[in-house]
Design an enzyme around this catalytic site. Structure first.
Site, PDB file in Angstrom:
ATOM      1  N   GLU A   1       0.833  -1.204   0.000  1.00 55.03           N
ATOM      2  CA  GLU A   1       0.000   0.000   0.000  1.00 55.03           C
ATOM      3  C   GLU A   1       0.864   1.249   0.000  1.00 55.03           C
ATOM      4  OE1 GLU A   1       0.727   1.702   2.908  1.00 55.03           O
ATOM      5  OE2 GLU A   1       1.864  -0.099   3.451  1.00 55.03           O
TER       6      GLU A   1
ATOM      7  N   GLY B   1       6.310  -0.121   4.187  1.00 54.85           N
ATOM      8  CA  GLY B   1       5.107  -0.470   3.439  1.00 54.85           C
ATOM      9  C   GLY B   1       5.461  -0.846   2.009  1.00 54.85           C
ATOM     10  N   GLU B   2       4.538  -0.544   1.087  1.00 57.31           N
ATOM     11  CA  GLU B   2       4.717  -0.804  -0.352  1.00 57.31           C
ATOM     12  C   GLU B   2       4.695  -2.294  -0.709  1.00 57.31           C
ATOM     13  OE1 GLU B   2       8.298   1.004  -1.840  1.00 57.31           O
ATOM     14  OE2 GLU B   2       7.846   2.980  -0.997  1.00 57.31           O
ATOM     15  N   GLY B   3       4.591  -3.190   0.282  1.00 58.75           N
ATOM     16  CA  GLY B   3       4.730  -4.611   0.005  1.00 58.75           C
ATOM     17  C   GLY B   3       6.164  -5.079   0.044  1.00 58.75           C
TER      18      GLY B   3
END
Length: 345
Positions: free
Chosen positions: A168, A309-311
């Site tokens: 995300e 975050g960001e995966g």
């Protein structure tokens, strides 16, 4: 959106077969640690003693949050769309790590406050230009929440593989996640709130105060979908919908950090068997994530003090999933290698 019915992966006979297969490899019992439990879990998800990782993908959902009006972030809201541009330019950490892991990466505009126009590599599922300020009104309507979840589910149907990770991007989304965490788990707000993108101690106290006021304002909210609609973000709702659809397809779900786990808290409250399909990539350094994991009785693969975050945690953990299924399918048994096991002594 109609909520998918998720069935448990529990299967006594298959579980015994997988345990026997793991224990018959040329190693002392349990010596591959969590790789052994991951191999058994993936085998149960895929209903086979020879599990495999095929065409893994990570979906990164981006959206903005009206709660930023309450001065709860160290960064301006414009960073959300600027980071989406960075993803599209292949310049972010998740781009680097996904390439390294040979994992497909899909960027989704769930509700960014910016007009990107038609763009190669950007999946447009924008519900609105960000949620509303949940300190004074619900972040989204029930219809918006349902549409976001449905979009997430539809994106899962476009994937060819059997492993999906979730990431995300959204300035303000740790505030939304902390509010969801408190409402789902009952853990005090002070233990749910962290620095996010880098708040000072005073900033964290401001964030805590905003969440406590919002919780009081929406005191009657208790059902999982109402919690998601009142406090969540479009990206969090899409992730929750995608998780349910992925488990319905018996995919392996690779869970990232604090925000993604907040979506899981909602989805697992709706369908508890969803947790059978989840592998937790890491424990984030964001305050509260460890308590989220403890609430879910989850055992993360990595502890790297990540909080990006960001995966990114998903991409870093993916090789460990590959190692888990590879040892089960490729490693010699005591018989094939003509090695004596301890029962031969």
């Amino acid at each position: 959106m109609q909520i998918a019915t998720i069935f448990t992966t529990a299967n006594t006979a298959l579980s015994q077969q997988l345990a026997a297969a793991v224990n018959n490899k040329t190693k002392p019992p349990g010596s591959l640690g969590m790789l052994e439990s991951i191999a058994r879990q993936i085998g149960l998800i895929q209903q086979t003693t020879r599990p495999a990782i095929h065409a893994p993908a990570i979906l990164v959902f981006a959206a903005d949050h009206g709660i930023v009006a309450e001065n709860i972030s160290a960064y301006p809201q414009s960073v959300t769309w600027q980071m989406v541009e960075n993803f599209l330019a292949q310049g972010a950490a998740i781009n680097v790590f996904a390439r390294q892991a040979q994992c497909a990466l899909h960027i989704v505009d769930a509700g960014v406050n910016h007009d990107f126009g038609p763009r190669d590599g950007l999946i447009d599922r924008k519900i609105a230009a960000g949620t509303r300020n949940f300190a004074v009104e619900p972040a989204m309507s029930n219809d918006e929440c349902a549409r976001a979840m449905a979009h997430g589910a539809e994106l899962i149907a476009t994937l060819d593989g059997n492993v999906v990770g979730f990431g995300e991007m959204g300035i303000g989304n740790t505030t939304a996640a902390a509010a969801i965490m408190h409402k789902i788990t009952g853990i005090p707000v002070a233990r749910c709130v962290g620095a996010g993108t880098g708040l000072s101690t005073q900033g964290i106290l401001q964030k805590q105060s905003v969440i406590e006021r919002a919780i009081a304002h929406h005191a009657s909210i208790s059902a999982p979908l109402d919690i998601l609609a009142n406090f969540g973000g479009f990206e969090i709702a899409m992730i929750a919908g995608a998780m349910l659809a992925a488990a319905e397809r018996r995919m392996v779900l690779l869970i990232d950090g604090f925000i993604v786990t907040s979506a899981l808290l909602v989805a697992a409250r709706l369908q508890p068997a969803l947790l059978d399909y989840c592998i937790f990539s890491h424990c984030s350094n964001e305050h509260g994530h460890q308590q989220m994991l403890e609430h879910l009785a989850a055992h993360p693969l990595l502890q790297l003090d990540l909080r990006l975050g960001e995966g990114t945690g998903c991409a870093l953990a993916l090789p460990l999933l590959q190692a888990s299924v590879n040892f089960l399918c490729e490693m010699a048994t005591f018989e094939s290698a003509q090695v004596s096991d301890k029962s031969d002594d």
